[in-house]
Structure formats: structure tokens, C-alpha cells
Design a protein around this motif. Structure first.
Motif, PDB file in Angstrom:
ATOM      1  N   GLY A   1      21.731  45.795  -4.156  1.00 45.20           N
ATOM      2  CA  GLY A   1      22.420  46.199  -5.280  1.00 45.20           C
ATOM      3  C   GLY A   1      23.844  45.403  -5.336  1.00 45.20           C
ATOM      4  N   LEU A   2      24.110  44.502  -4.694  1.00 46.98           N
ATOM      5  CA  LEU A   2      25.180  43.595  -4.858  1.00 46.98           C
ATOM      6  C   LEU A   2      24.900  42.243  -5.878  1.00 46.98           C
ATOM      7  N   PRO A   3      25.862  41.732  -6.383  1.00 43.36           N
ATOM      8  CA  PRO A   3      25.640  40.859  -7.586  1.00 43.36           C
ATOM      9  C   PRO A   3      25.592  39.394  -6.652  1.00 43.36           C
ATOM     10  N   VAL A   4      25.034  38.437  -7.337  1.00 42.80           N
ATOM     11  CA  VAL A   4      25.043  37.200  -6.965  1.00 42.80           C
ATOM     12  C   VAL A   4      25.615  36.186  -8.204  1.00 42.80           C
ATOM     13  N   PRO A   5      26.250  34.965  -7.854  1.00 40.42           N
ATOM     14  CA  PRO A   5      26.780  34.248  -9.084  1.00 40.42           C
ATOM     15  C   PRO A   5      25.808  33.874 -10.167  1.00 40.42           C
ATOM     16  N   ALA A   6      26.255  34.126 -11.354  1.00 36.28           N
ATOM     17  CA  ALA A   6      25.456  33.617 -12.471  1.00 36.28           C
ATOM     18  C   ALA A   6      25.673  32.285 -13.063  1.00 36.28           C
ATOM     19  N   ARG A   7      26.832  31.784 -12.589  1.00 40.01           N
ATOM     20  CA  ARG A   7      27.304  30.474 -13.559  1.00 40.01           C
ATOM     21  C   ARG A   7      27.280  29.317 -12.574  1.00 40.01           C
ATOM     22  N   ALA A   8      26.843  29.531 -11.276  1.00 37.29           N
ATOM     23  CA  ALA A   8      26.839  28.405 -10.357  1.00 37.29           C
ATOM     24  C   ALA A   8      25.533  28.482  -9.281  1.00 37.29           C
ATOM     25  N   ASP A   9      24.983  27.256  -9.330  1.00 40.10           N
ATOM     26  CA  ASP A   9      23.911  26.893  -8.219  1.00 40.10           C
ATOM     27  C   ASP A   9      24.244  26.642  -7.058  1.00 40.10           C
ATOM     28  N   ILE A  10      24.799  27.683  -6.066  1.00 46.83           N
ATOM     29  CA  ILE A  10      25.505  27.562  -4.787  1.00 46.83           C
ATOM     30  C   ILE A  10      24.574  26.992  -3.626  1.00 46.83           C
ATOM     31  N   PRO A  11      23.216  27.150  -3.739  1.00 45.21           N
ATOM     32  CA  PRO A  11      22.435  26.406  -2.766  1.00 45.21           C
ATOM     33  C   PRO A  11      22.500  24.926  -2.901  1.00 45.21           C
ATOM     34  N   ALA A  12      22.448  24.640  -4.191  1.00 48.18           N
ATOM     35  CA  ALA A  12      22.420  23.299  -4.432  1.00 48.18           C
ATOM     36  C   ALA A  12      23.560  22.505  -4.145  1.00 48.18           C
ATOM     37  N   LEU A  13      24.871  23.359  -4.122  1.00 44.25           N
ATOM     38  CA  LEU A  13      26.260  22.846  -3.891  1.00 44.25           C
ATOM     39  C   LEU A  13      26.218  22.577  -2.603  1.00 44.25           C
ATOM     40  N   PHE A  14      25.690  23.646  -1.613  1.00 43.04           N
ATOM     41  CA  PHE A  14      25.761  23.221  -0.154  1.00 43.04           C
ATOM     42  C   PHE A  14      24.711  21.864   0.288  1.00 43.04           C
ATOM     43  N   SER A  15      23.832  21.777  -0.691  1.00 42.30           N
ATOM     44  CA  SER A  15      22.836  20.462  -0.326  1.00 42.30           C
ATOM     45  C   SER A  15      23.382  19.113  -0.794  1.00 42.30           C
ATOM     46  N   GLU A  16      24.504  19.253  -1.363  1.00 42.29           N
ATOM     47  CA  GLU A  16      25.166  17.952  -1.858  1.00 42.29           C
ATOM     48  C   GLU A  16      25.945  17.440  -0.736  1.00 42.29           C
ATOM     49  N   ALA A  17      25.859  15.859  -0.639  1.00 39.96           N
ATOM     50  CA  ALA A  17      26.459  15.474   0.548  1.00 39.96           C
ATOM     51  C   ALA A  17      28.059  15.299   0.416  1.00 39.96           C
ATOM     52  N   GLN A  18      28.463  15.334  -0.817  1.00 37.77           N
ATOM     53  CA  GLN A  18      29.923  15.298  -1.146  1.00 37.77           C
ATOM     54  C   GLN A  18      30.558  16.681  -0.855  1.00 37.77           C
ATOM     55  N   THR A  19      29.909  17.544  -0.660  1.00 36.11           N
ATOM     56  CA  THR A  19      30.599  18.761  -0.580  1.00 36.11           C
ATOM     57  C   THR A  19      31.039  19.041   0.913  1.00 36.11           C
TER      58      THR A  19
ATOM     59  N   MET B   1      32.830  26.216  15.192  1.00 34.87           N
ATOM     60  CA  MET B   1      32.915  26.465  13.604  1.00 34.87           C
ATOM     61  C   MET B   1      33.067  24.642  13.269  1.00 34.87           C
ATOM     62  N   ARG B   2      32.174  24.180  12.400  1.00 31.80           N
ATOM     63  CA  ARG B   2      32.150  22.528  12.415  1.00 31.80           C
ATOM     64  C   ARG B   2      31.635  22.213  10.975  1.00 31.80           C
ATOM     65  N   MET B   3      32.002  21.027  10.726  1.00 30.66           N
ATOM     66  CA  MET B   3      31.381  20.670   9.425  1.00 30.66           C
ATOM     67  C   MET B   3      29.872  20.391   9.537  1.00 30.66           C
ATOM     68  N   LEU B   4      29.119  20.350   8.190  1.00 28.60           N
ATOM     69  CA  LEU B   4      28.032  20.282   8.139  1.00 28.60           C
ATOM     70  C   LEU B   4      27.748  18.749   7.975  1.00 28.60           C
ATOM     71  N   ARG B   5      27.006  17.955   8.932  1.00 26.16           N
ATOM     72  CA  ARG B   5      27.243  16.573   8.997  1.00 26.16           C
ATOM     73  C   ARG B   5      25.887  15.851   8.545  1.00 26.16           C
ATOM     74  N   THR B   6      24.846  16.510   8.495  1.00 28.19           N
ATOM     75  CA  THR B   6      23.541  15.982   8.389  1.00 28.19           C
ATOM     76  C   THR B   6      22.802  16.684   7.122  1.00 28.19           C
ATOM     77  N   ALA B   7      22.038  15.789   6.331  1.00 29.50           N
ATOM     78  CA  ALA B   7      21.189  16.264   5.296  1.00 29.50           C
ATOM     79  C   ALA B   7      20.383  17.630   5.688  1.00 29.50           C
ATOM     80  N   ALA B   8      19.910  17.534   7.126  1.00 35.90           N
ATOM     81  CA  ALA B   8      19.141  18.643   7.686  1.00 35.90           C
ATOM     82  C   ALA B   8      20.094  19.932   7.666  1.00 35.90           C
ATOM     83  N   GLU B   9      21.316  19.665   8.185  1.00 40.75           N
ATOM     84  CA  GLU B   9      22.195  20.790   8.331  1.00 40.75           C
ATOM     85  C   GLU B   9      22.590  21.264   6.983  1.00 40.75           C
ATOM     86  N   ARG B  10      22.766  20.611   6.051  1.00 40.79           N
ATOM     87  CA  ARG B  10      23.036  20.997   4.575  1.00 40.79           C
ATOM     88  C   ARG B  10      22.005  21.784   4.041  1.00 40.79           C
TER      89      ARG B  10
END
Length: 216
Positions: A57-75, A30-39
């Protein structure tokens, strides 16, 4: 002076030199995501998981772009790996203002696991989170899962049963961190001395969230 026998010499060296054993390499990491490729890999995993949830049949978030959140370097996101393969990703936070729950906590935001895997990934995350929070001197781990309908309705009920089987407590439902209705989850912390042989941890200790309520 008589030289010691081979056996005696071996015993002498054993008594004179401290015996050290290199710990076995952990199976999981278990470790931090360190590089752009890992994000980007984490963002792709989230997209795959969201497609899987929709198909089942399970819901996904409607109010947040979660994939974009993980792509951001500051996350400050983290991932669970096995032999370099990403099995899950999440954003560990310390004591954010959730609007529910008493006392400081380790909050696991946006936990996503690789689709089509067994519940073992959830169990590994549970073990790690319980131990990690204990080492941070926290008393509880919290998380949220989307709940558009009642908690007794399938397929959400089956998901919650699997979580409770892994040690999580369901603490009702209500508005979540991002405004969606969620099931609120809590996990007691526990020091697990032998866990490092299974899961190595290279996650930074999250900083406490600023208390915006003091400025209200």
C-alpha cells in the motif's frame, strides 16, 4: 656479552619494532556500482522493491523510470553490500537544488532496500550517510520518500516512525525532486571514527550540482 633470555628478547623486540595491527575486514561495504552487471542488479532490486511497496500500500514514482536510471552508466550510483550481496542502492548527490531546506547537503536520491529485510539496512545507511556527509564538511543529509496522502496516514506514518527512530527528522511535505509529493527528511551529520570496522566506504565524493538558478 650474555644473551638475553627468551622473555627478555621478546620484550626487546616489542620495544624496538613498532606494533601494527591489520584492521579487521568490515562486515559491510558501501561502494560505487562499477560494472554493467552491478547496475543491472541494482535495477532489478529497485523493481523488486517497487513491487513490494505496491503490495504493502505504499506509492512508487509515477514520473520517473527509476530502474532505468540505475541501469545507465552515467548515473553515479552506489550500493551497500554484505559478502557480495547487494542490500541497497542509491544515488548520492552533493547540494542539488531541491527547492527546500537551507544550506548545502548530501542528498540521497532514490534509496531502495532489498525487500523482506529488517530495518537494520536503513540503520546502516543512516550511520554511513551521517559520517560520509561529515567527512565532506556538510552539515546535513537530506532525502525524500513518496507521500501521496497526509503524513499521518498509514502505512506511510509507520515508515516515517521507523525513520525518525533511526535519527531522521521529518520536515513536512511538498513537491519532490521529480515532481511527486514527498515527505522531506533531514539527518544531522556526525563523525563516527569507529564506523570503518563495520562499513567500509569506497564512494566517490559527489561533485556539487551546477547552480542553474544563476542563469535564470
Amino acid at each position: 656479552m650474555t644473551r638475553p633470555t627468551t622473555s627478555a628478547a621478546s620484550e626487546y623486540r616489542s620495544a624496538s619494532v613498532p606494533f601494527t595491527q591489520t584492521p579487521p575486514t568490515a562486515i559491510y561495504e558501501m561502494r560505487m556500482l562499477r560494472t554493467a552487471a552491478e547496475r543491472e542488479e541494482a535495477a532489478a532490486l529497485v523493481q523488486d522493491r517497487q513491487r513490494w511497496l505496491t503490495m504493502h500500500g505504499l506509492p512508487v514514482p509515477a514520473r520517473a523510470d527509476i530502474p532505468a536510471l540505475f541501469s545507465e552508466a552515467q548515473t553515479m550510483s552506489a550500493g551497500l553490500y554484505e559478502d557480495g550481496k547487494l542490500l541497497a542502492c542509491m544515488i548520492p548527490e552533493r547540494d542539488p537544488d531541491l527547492g527546500w531546506g537551507q544550506g548545502p547537503c548530501l542528498f540521497l536520491q532514490s534509496v531502495h532496500t532489498l525487500p523482506g529485510q529488517s530495518d537494520d539496512i536503513t540503520r546502516l545507511i543512516t550511520l554511513w550517510a551521517s559520517d560520509f556527509a561529515a567527512r565532506l564538511d556538510l552539515q546535513v543529509v537530506r532525502a525524500e520518500t513518496l507521500a501521496r496522502h497526509t503524513l499521518e496516514a498509514e502505512p506511510l506514518a509507520a515508515l516515517l516512525r521507523r525513520l525518525t527512530d533511526n535519527g531522521w527528522d521529518v520536515c513536512g511535505s511538498g513537491p519532490g525532486r521529480d515532481g511527486d509529493r514527498v515527505a522531506r527528511l533531514e539527518l544531522p551529520v556526525e563523525h563516527r571514527a569507529g564506523l570503518r570496522a563495520l562499513i567500509s566506504c569506497q564512494v566517490h565524493a559527489p561533485q556539487p550540482a551546477p547552480d542553474d538558478r544563476s542563469n535564470a
